[in-house]
Scaffold this motif. Structure first.
Motif, PDB file in Angstrom:
ATOM      1  N   ILE A  88       0.886  -1.760  -0.119  1.00  0.00           N
ATOM      2  CA  ILE A  88       0.222  -0.139  -0.716  1.00  0.00           C
ATOM      3  C   ILE A  88       0.566   0.822  -0.027  1.00  0.00           C
ATOM      4  O   ILE A  88       1.833   1.135   0.554  1.00  0.00           O
ATOM      5  N   ASP A  89       0.749   1.939  -0.927  1.00  0.00           N
ATOM      6  CA  ASP A  89       1.385   3.393  -1.100  1.00  0.00           C
ATOM      7  C   ASP A  89       0.358   4.484  -0.578  1.00  0.00           C
ATOM      8  O   ASP A  89      -1.089   4.603  -1.769  1.00  0.00           O
ATOM      9  N   PRO A  90       0.036   4.745   0.268  1.00  0.00           N
ATOM     10  CA  PRO A  90      -1.078   5.964   0.525  1.00  0.00           C
ATOM     11  C   PRO A  90      -1.220   7.142  -0.251  1.00  0.00           C
ATOM     12  O   PRO A  90      -1.979   8.442  -0.470  1.00  0.00           O
ATOM     13  N   LEU A  91       0.800   7.966  -0.568  1.00  0.00           N
ATOM     14  CA  LEU A  91       0.009   8.723  -1.556  1.00  0.00           C
ATOM     15  C   LEU A  91      -0.029   8.735  -3.138  1.00  0.00           C
ATOM     16  O   LEU A  91      -0.254   9.315  -3.793  1.00  0.00           O
ATOM     17  N   VAL A  92      -0.529   7.164  -3.396  1.00  0.00           N
ATOM     18  CA  VAL A  92      -0.856   6.227  -4.628  1.00  0.00           C
ATOM     19  C   VAL A  92      -2.161   6.654  -4.680  1.00  0.00           C
ATOM     20  O   VAL A  92      -2.964   7.104  -5.032  1.00  0.00           O
ATOM     21  N   MET A  93      -2.528   5.823  -3.485  1.00  0.00           N
ATOM     22  CA  MET A  93      -4.225   5.270  -3.096  1.00  0.00           C
ATOM     23  C   MET A  93      -4.127   4.636  -2.442  1.00  0.00           C
ATOM     24  O   MET A  93      -3.449   3.931  -1.554  1.00  0.00           O
ATOM     25  N   ALA A  94      -5.484   5.481  -0.735  1.00  0.00           N
ATOM     26  CA  ALA A  94      -5.319   5.164   0.228  1.00  0.00           C
ATOM     27  C   ALA A  94      -6.510   3.845   0.142  1.00  0.00           C
ATOM     28  O   ALA A  94      -7.297   4.368  -0.022  1.00  0.00           O
ATOM     29  N   LEU A  95      -5.944   2.925   0.697  1.00  0.00           N
ATOM     30  CA  LEU A  95      -7.329   1.364   0.582  1.00  0.00           C
ATOM     31  C   LEU A  95      -6.675   0.761   1.566  1.00  0.00           C
ATOM     32  O   LEU A  95      -5.000   0.800   2.366  1.00  0.00           O
ATOM     33  N   SER A  96      -7.514   0.036   2.021  1.00  0.00           N
ATOM     34  CA  SER A  96      -7.761  -0.896   3.488  1.00  0.00           C
ATOM     35  C   SER A  96      -6.202  -1.431   3.601  1.00  0.00           C
ATOM     36  O   SER A  96      -6.007  -2.411   2.203  1.00  0.00           O
ATOM     37  N   GLN A  97      -6.626  -2.334   4.294  1.00  0.00           N
ATOM     38  CA  GLN A  97      -5.320  -4.052   3.551  1.00  0.00           C
ATOM     39  C   GLN A  97      -5.837  -4.989   3.161  1.00  0.00           C
ATOM     40  O   GLN A  97      -5.533  -5.217   2.205  1.00  0.00           O
ATOM     41  N   TRP A  98      -7.466  -5.632   3.761  1.00  0.00           N
ATOM     42  CA  TRP A  98      -7.914  -6.129   3.109  1.00  0.00           C
ATOM     43  C   TRP A  98      -8.429  -5.810   1.319  1.00  0.00           C
ATOM     44  O   TRP A  98      -8.162  -6.209   0.831  1.00  0.00           O
ATOM     45  N   GLN A  99      -8.097  -4.782   1.239  1.00  0.00           N
ATOM     46  CA  GLN A  99      -8.299  -3.942  -0.576  1.00  0.00           C
ATOM     47  C   GLN A  99      -7.270  -4.548  -0.941  1.00  0.00           C
ATOM     48  O   GLN A  99      -7.501  -4.748  -2.328  1.00  0.00           O
ATOM     49  N   ALA A 100      -6.434  -3.952  -0.586  1.00  0.00           N
ATOM     50  CA  ALA A 100      -4.869  -3.855  -1.317  1.00  0.00           C
ATOM     51  C   ALA A 100      -4.614  -5.846  -1.871  1.00  0.00           C
ATOM     52  O   ALA A 100      -4.973  -6.234  -2.923  1.00  0.00           O
ATOM     53  N   ILE A 101      -4.920  -6.940  -0.647  1.00  0.00           N
ATOM     54  CA  ILE A 101      -4.952  -8.140  -0.823  1.00  0.00           C
ATOM     55  C   ILE A 101      -5.916  -7.848  -1.681  1.00  0.00           C
ATOM     56  O   ILE A 101      -5.704  -9.469  -3.210  1.00  0.00           O
ATOM     57  N   GLY A 102      -6.938  -7.864  -1.911  1.00  0.00           N
ATOM     58  CA  GLY A 102      -8.229  -7.805  -2.844  1.00  0.00           C
ATOM     59  C   GLY A 102      -7.830  -7.821  -4.472  1.00  0.00           C
ATOM     60  O   GLY A 102      -7.795  -8.639  -5.572  1.00  0.00           O
ATOM     61  N   LEU A 103      -7.425  -6.748  -4.503  1.00  0.00           N
ATOM     62  CA  LEU A 103      -6.640  -5.858  -5.689  1.00  0.00           C
ATOM     63  C   LEU A 103      -5.345  -6.833  -5.871  1.00  0.00           C
ATOM     64  O   LEU A 103      -5.801  -7.093  -7.462  1.00  0.00           O
ATOM     65  N   SER A 104      -5.087  -7.328  -5.042  1.00  0.00           N
ATOM     66  CA  SER A 104      -3.912  -8.101  -5.969  1.00  0.00           C
ATOM     67  C   SER A 104      -4.232  -9.245  -6.500  1.00  0.00           C
ATOM     68  O   SER A 104      -3.683  -9.589  -6.925  1.00  0.00           O
ATOM     69  N   VAL A 105      -4.725 -10.263  -5.425  1.00  0.00           N
ATOM     70  CA  VAL A 105      -5.411 -11.495  -5.432  1.00  0.00           C
ATOM     71  C   VAL A 105      -6.098 -11.710  -6.760  1.00  0.00           C
ATOM     72  O   VAL A 105      -6.528 -12.477  -8.501  1.00  0.00           O
ATOM     73  N   ALA A 106      -7.059 -10.526  -6.949  1.00  0.00           N
ATOM     74  CA  ALA A 106      -7.892 -10.108  -8.361  1.00  0.00           C
ATOM     75  C   ALA A 106      -7.258 -10.309  -9.518  1.00  0.00           C
ATOM     76  O   ALA A 106      -7.108 -10.878 -10.361  1.00  0.00           O
ATOM     77  N   SER A 107      -6.094  -9.554  -9.682  1.00  0.00           N
ATOM     78  CA  SER A 107      -5.298  -8.684 -10.684  1.00  0.00           C
ATOM     79  C   SER A 107      -4.421 -10.920 -11.226  1.00  0.00           C
ATOM     80  O   SER A 107      -4.121 -11.108 -12.476  1.00  0.00           O
ATOM     81  N   LEU A 108      -3.866 -11.615  -9.822  1.00  0.00           N
ATOM     82  CA  LEU A 108      -3.559 -12.953 -10.263  1.00  0.00           C
ATOM     83  C   LEU A 108      -4.344 -13.788 -10.887  1.00  0.00           C
ATOM     84  O   LEU A 108      -4.274 -14.570 -11.920  1.00  0.00           O
ATOM     85  N   VAL A 109      -5.800 -13.880  -9.978  1.00  0.00           N
ATOM     86  CA  VAL A 109      -6.530 -14.524 -10.760  1.00  0.00           C
ATOM     87  C   VAL A 109      -6.594 -14.539 -12.707  1.00  0.00           C
ATOM     88  O   VAL A 109      -7.142 -14.573 -13.262  1.00  0.00           O
ATOM     89  N   ALA A 110      -7.250 -12.646 -12.281  1.00  0.00           N
ATOM     90  CA  ALA A 110      -7.562 -12.119 -13.811  1.00  0.00           C
ATOM     91  C   ALA A 110      -6.139 -12.574 -15.113  1.00  0.00           C
ATOM     92  O   ALA A 110      -6.473 -12.681 -16.160  1.00  0.00           O
ATOM     93  N   GLY A 111      -4.936 -12.531 -14.592  1.00  0.00           N
ATOM     94  CA  GLY A 111      -3.377 -12.925 -15.389  1.00  0.00           C
ATOM     95  C   GLY A 111      -4.141 -14.153 -15.354  1.00  0.00           C
ATOM     96  O   GLY A 111      -3.206 -14.863 -16.474  1.00  0.00           O
ATOM     97  N   TRP A 112      -4.118 -15.098 -14.592  1.00  0.00           N
ATOM     98  CA  TRP A 112      -4.129 -16.990 -14.739  1.00  0.00           C
ATOM     99  C   TRP A 112      -5.397 -16.951 -15.486  1.00  0.00           C
ATOM    100  O   TRP A 112      -5.381 -17.636 -16.351  1.00  0.00           O
ATOM    101  N   LEU A 113      -6.570 -16.346 -15.410  1.00  0.00           N
ATOM    102  CA  LEU A 113      -7.860 -16.824 -16.670  1.00  0.00           C
ATOM    103  C   LEU A 113      -7.345 -16.185 -18.001  1.00  0.00           C
ATOM    104  O   LEU A 113      -7.818 -16.734 -18.574  1.00  0.00           O
ATOM    105  N   ALA A 114      -6.381 -14.367 -17.825  1.00  0.00           N
ATOM    106  CA  ALA A 114      -5.905 -14.632 -19.426  1.00  0.00           C
ATOM    107  C   ALA A 114      -5.044 -15.363 -20.383  1.00  0.00           C
ATOM    108  O   ALA A 114      -5.052 -15.422 -21.397  1.00  0.00           O
ATOM    109  N   GLY A 115      -4.126 -15.635 -19.435  1.00  0.00           N
ATOM    110  CA  GLY A 115      -3.572 -17.402 -19.639  1.00  0.00           C
ATOM    111  C   GLY A 115      -4.037 -18.760 -20.106  1.00  0.00           C
ATOM    112  O   GLY A 115      -3.376 -19.264 -21.333  1.00  0.00           O
ATOM    113  N   LEU A 116      -4.833 -19.105 -19.156  1.00  0.00           N
ATOM    114  CA  LEU A 116      -6.074 -20.102 -19.494  1.00  0.00           C
ATOM    115  C   LEU A 116      -6.469 -19.563 -21.098  1.00  0.00           C
ATOM    116  O   LEU A 116      -6.477 -20.246 -21.632  1.00  0.00           O
ATOM    117  N   TYR A 117      -7.329 -18.477 -21.070  1.00  0.00           N
ATOM    118  CA  TYR A 117      -7.640 -17.991 -22.071  1.00  0.00           C
ATOM    119  C   TYR A 117      -7.093 -18.255 -23.893  1.00  0.00           C
ATOM    120  O   TYR A 117      -7.447 -18.760 -24.335  1.00  0.00           O
TER     121      TYR A 117
END
Length: 97
Positions: free
Chosen positions: A40-69
């Protein structure tokens, strides 16, 4: 895959699994358990810990799905942009007269 793998290939299989598991464990320990420090970089975007983790996991899943596609037999079909839409990057350079 064959029914029975040679013994040296079994070792490489478990070595690859262990590399993946320890890498994912390192990701969790470094980035998810200490999200305020590295994720988390508060100067870029103020996120809670769970929001940042959720975005990170979602981008990992999206990359995996793009590779699967890309491995699907339908992946060669052009979905976007439609063939009726032309980007500026596909335009031919102007011809000099």
């Amino acid at each position: 895959a064959p029914e029975k793998l040679p013994s040296d290939l079994i070792w490489f299989k478990w070595e690859a699994y262990l590399t993946w598991m320890t890498g994912f464990l390192l990701l969790i320990v470094l980035y998810y358990l200490q999200a305020e420090t590295y994720l988390i970089d508060p100067l870029v975007m103020a996120l809670s810990q769970w929001q940042a983790i959720g975005l990170s996991v979602a981008s990992l899943v999206a990359g995996w799905l793009a590779g699967l596609y890309r491995t699907l037999p339908l992946a060669h079909w052009r979905v976007w942009p439609p063939s009726s839409v032309r980007c500026r990057c596909h335009r031919a350079p102007p011809q000099e007269s």
